[in-house]
Scaffold this motif. Structure first.
Motif, PDB file in Angstrom:
ATOM      1  N   GLN A  73       0.830  -1.205   0.000  1.00  0.00           N
ATOM      2  CA  GLN A  73       0.000   0.000   0.000  1.00  0.00           C
ATOM      3  C   GLN A  73       0.867   1.259   0.000  1.00  0.00           C
ATOM      4  O   GLN A  73       0.648   2.186  -0.780  1.00  0.00           O
ATOM      5  CB  GLN A  73      -0.937   0.005   1.193  1.00  0.00           C
ATOM      6  N   GLU A  74       1.849   1.299   0.870  1.00  0.00           N
ATOM      7  CA  GLU A  74       2.719   2.471   0.955  1.00  0.00           C
ATOM      8  C   GLU A  74       3.536   2.649  -0.325  1.00  0.00           C
ATOM      9  O   GLU A  74       3.709   3.770  -0.813  1.00  0.00           O
ATOM     10  CB  GLU A  74       3.659   2.366   2.157  1.00  0.00           C
ATOM     11  N   ALA A  75       4.034   1.551  -0.877  1.00  0.00           N
ATOM     12  CA  ALA A  75       4.841   1.634  -2.101  1.00  0.00           C
ATOM     13  C   ALA A  75       4.025   2.197  -3.260  1.00  0.00           C
ATOM     14  O   ALA A  75       4.493   3.089  -3.984  1.00  0.00           O
ATOM     15  CB  ALA A  75       5.408   0.262  -2.460  1.00  0.00           C
ATOM     16  N   PHE A  76       2.808   1.713  -3.439  1.00  0.00           N
ATOM     17  CA  PHE A  76       2.005   2.204  -4.558  1.00  0.00           C
ATOM     18  C   PHE A  76       1.527   3.635  -4.327  1.00  0.00           C
ATOM     19  O   PHE A  76       1.392   4.402  -5.280  1.00  0.00           O
ATOM     20  CB  PHE A  76       0.871   1.241  -4.896  1.00  0.00           C
ATOM     21  N   ALA A  77       1.331   4.016  -3.087  1.00  0.00           N
ATOM     22  CA  ALA A  77       1.020   5.421  -2.805  1.00  0.00           C
ATOM     23  C   ALA A  77       2.225   6.290  -3.178  1.00  0.00           C
ATOM     24  O   ALA A  77       2.067   7.365  -3.782  1.00  0.00           O
ATOM     25  CB  ALA A  77       0.652   5.608  -1.339  1.00  0.00           C
ATOM     26  N   ALA A  78       3.423   5.822  -2.848  1.00  0.00           N
ATOM     27  CA  ALA A  78       4.641   6.561  -3.187  1.00  0.00           C
ATOM     28  C   ALA A  78       4.840   6.604  -4.701  1.00  0.00           C
ATOM     29  O   ALA A  78       5.293   7.623  -5.246  1.00  0.00           O
ATOM     30  CB  ALA A  78       5.851   5.924  -2.511  1.00  0.00           C
ATOM     31  N   ILE A  79       4.526   5.518  -5.380  1.00  0.00           N
ATOM     32  CA  ILE A  79       4.643   5.482  -6.843  1.00  0.00           C
ATOM     33  C   ILE A  79       3.717   6.517  -7.461  1.00  0.00           C
ATOM     34  O   ILE A  79       4.108   7.259  -8.364  1.00  0.00           O
ATOM     35  CB  ILE A  79       4.359   4.059  -7.364  1.00  0.00           C
ATOM     36  N   TRP A  80       2.491   6.591  -6.971  1.00  0.00           N
ATOM     37  CA  TRP A  80       1.535   7.582  -7.480  1.00  0.00           C
ATOM     38  C   TRP A  80       2.054   9.007  -7.239  1.00  0.00           C
ATOM     39  O   TRP A  80       2.034   9.849  -8.130  1.00  0.00           O
ATOM     40  CB  TRP A  80       0.170   7.376  -6.836  1.00  0.00           C
TER      41      TRP A  80
END
Length: 107
Positions: A73-80
């Motif tokens: 969840q955190e990784a994909f939020a950071a990717i966005w």
């Protein structure tokens, strides 16, 4: 011999890019660039391509499913949030994405 006329419905100009993303015709880097421009469909396709592998990596590194899911969840939020920092000339989209994932695992 009789010719048959086939009508084909083509998507409108704006829909073509979305359909390409949904059908996986874009590279990972192109999906990241489109995500940076706010294209949620491109981001969804990126998530579909990588979420399972990212979860597997996080599970192997952390050994805890709950923590691994948090990392995804955190990784994909950071990717966005940071998709605008991706530079194609510096490497592939997948390499850029995994660097963010590995940072999220370490954090």
């Amino acid at each position: 011999m009789e010719a048959t006329l086939r009508l084909v419905c083509l998507p409108a100009a704006g829909e073509a890019a979305t359909m390409a993303a949904v059908h996986g015709e874009l590279t990972d880097g192109e999906l990241i660039e489109r995500s940076a421009a706010g294209d949620r469909d491109a981001f969804d396709e990126l998530y579909r391509r990588f979420a399972r592998a990212v979860l597997g990596l996080a599970l192997r590194r952390l050994g805890d499913r709950g923590r691994a899911e948090d990392v995804v969840q955190e990784a994909f939020a950071a990717i966005w949030r940071s998709a605008g920092s991706y530079r194609r000339e510096r490497g592939t989209g997948a390499a850029w994405l995994y660097a963010i994932v590995l940072n999220a695992i370490v954090d």
